[in-house]
Motif scaffolding. Sequence first.
Motif, PDB file in Angstrom:
ATOM      1  N   LEU A  60       0.847  -1.197   0.000  1.00 21.30           N
ATOM      2  CA  LEU A  60       0.000   0.000   0.000  1.00 21.30           C
ATOM      3  C   LEU A  60       0.879   1.242   0.000  1.00 21.30           C
ATOM      4  CD1 LEU A  60      -2.279  -1.158   2.963  1.00 21.30           C
ATOM      5  CD2 LEU A  60      -2.758  -1.445   0.509  1.00 21.30           C
ATOM      6  N   SER A  61       0.263   2.385  -0.375  1.00 20.56           N
ATOM      7  CA  SER A  61       1.067   3.615  -0.410  1.00 20.56           C
ATOM      8  C   SER A  61       1.031   4.375   0.915  1.00 20.56           C
ATOM      9  CB  SER A  61       0.591   4.527  -1.539  1.00 20.56           C
ATOM     10  OG  SER A  61      -0.752   4.891  -1.304  1.00 20.56           O
ATOM     11  N   ASN A  62       0.053   4.074   1.774  1.00 19.26           N
ATOM     12  CA  ASN A  62      -0.036   4.815   3.044  1.00 19.26           C
ATOM     13  C   ASN A  62      -0.868   4.058   4.067  1.00 19.26           C
ATOM     14  OD1 ASN A  62      -2.972   5.738   2.918  1.00 19.26           O
ATOM     15  ND2 ASN A  62      -2.176   6.415   0.945  1.00 19.26           N
ATOM     16  N   PRO A  86       6.460   4.016   6.252  1.00 18.13           N
ATOM     17  CA  PRO A  86       6.911   2.985   5.346  1.00 18.13           C
ATOM     18  C   PRO A  86       8.101   2.231   5.941  1.00 18.13           C
ATOM     19  CG  PRO A  86       6.946   5.156   4.296  1.00 18.13           C
ATOM     20  CD  PRO A  86       6.676   5.368   5.733  1.00 18.13           C
ATOM     21  N   GLY A  87       8.116   0.897   5.791  1.00 21.81           N
ATOM     22  CA  GLY A  87       9.224   0.128   6.334  1.00 21.81           C
ATOM     23  C   GLY A  87       8.985  -1.366   6.290  1.00 21.81           C
ATOM     24  N   PRO A 115       5.876  -0.288   1.801  1.00 20.17           N
ATOM     25  CA  PRO A 115       7.338  -0.404   1.667  1.00 20.17           C
ATOM     26  C   PRO A 115       8.010   0.965   1.675  1.00 20.17           C
ATOM     27  CG  PRO A 115       6.288  -0.703  -0.465  1.00 20.17           C
ATOM     28  CD  PRO A 115       5.176  -0.510   0.525  1.00 20.17           C
ATOM     29  N   ALA A 116       9.303   0.986   2.022  1.00 15.57           N
ATOM     30  CA  ALA A 116       9.995   2.282   2.161  1.00 15.57           C
ATOM     31  C   ALA A 116      10.788   2.678   0.919  1.00 15.57           C
ATOM     32  CB  ALA A 116      10.929   2.239   3.373  1.00 15.57           C
ATOM     33  N   HIS A 117      10.940   1.783  -0.043  1.00 13.79           N
ATOM     34  CA  HIS A 117      11.766   2.129  -1.205  1.00 13.79           C
ATOM     35  C   HIS A 117      11.077   3.214  -2.040  1.00 13.79           C
ATOM     36  CE1 HIS A 117      14.196   1.780  -4.791  1.00 13.79           C
ATOM     37  NE2 HIS A 117      14.981   0.909  -4.186  1.00 13.79           N
TER      38      HIS A 117
END
Length: 333
Positions: A60-62, A86-87, A115-117
Amino acid sequence: MKIQHQAIQYAAKLLSEGKLVAFPTETVYGLGGDARNETAIQKIYQIKKRPTTNPLIIHLSNVTAMENFATHIPDAAYQLAEQFWPGPLTLVLKKKPDVSTWVTGGQNTVALRVPAHPVALSLLNEFGGGIAAPSANRYTEISPTHFSHVQNKLGKDLDYILDGGPCSIGIESTIVSMVEALPVILREGHIKKEDISHCLGCETKTNQKDSAIHVPGSALKHYAPKKPLYIVPAKEILSTLNQLRQRDYSCAVLSFESTKQKLKNNIDLIWIGLAADPLIYAQHLYAALHELESGPSHCIIVESLPSSEDWSAIQDRLSRAATQPMSLNFVPV
Ligand code: TXA
Ligand code: MG
């Protein structure tokens, strides 16, 4: 920058057409498809050759996007999400009825992560929905942490691969189930049990084999190179090498750099030395295993790891990659 943006737009368009795109995350590369498109999800299982009972993580984005896929979300899940997203943390929650059981492997729970990338986040923002993505490797094989790992192993089967360089964490996310009274770690990772307990101010459990929580991906053989891999203490590396050589088996070695300096001398073989720091070791582990797998040797010897807690997630991956039970008799491939 412009080229990367065009690549992301193109990848998002492919996803919206039901096609598959591999993309980098901070942990490992993922094999992504639209989480709402059952045909795309079925293609992911086919390409991975993974049993369809083994569910996928939706990216997900957030944090608020959690509510599109999960229901009855406890406050503790929001607390973890706020702290670690994100992480490299995946939360298992009760799924909403409209989430396909294809994604959840037939279970009534769903695994979610932000995700954090930066490339993964741009892709998620551009696409706008959830992206279901397992690690971009075939079932039980070594996870990819470089673009080239995905390209070499799955390139022919994929519509597109986004290049985001080497992954900074290098092992898969920590998975925590939030469907019981206390959080339960289903897969160890960069975020530790005590990080979860500290954030929530409660005890965190570790999944037991007899637990009611079904963790389909916890097979003993996983993350494994196609050659026999033996884990041995530093002091047994040379004798194990000798035993295998007497049987005409060639070996490659992965050890700590200091062990390599001490033992390698003039021995003519591929020997990779990694830093004795769990964060750096994790970052390079899969790339080292990919390199040793594709080299000319018959088998791989890996130096055993310290038993302390900070090596525990890496120990988990390595022990699943190892040949078990450890027998030096094998048929070379
Ligand atoms: O770091 C990661 O988590 C990477 C990147 C791409 O995000 N993804 C990843 O996905 O490792 P995969 O599919 O290789 O591993 C996901 C694990 C599997 O073992 C699966 O069984 C478990 O998550 N899982 C997914 N949904 C679950 C659920 N509802 N309940 C229990 N386990 C679940
Ligand atoms: Mg995987």
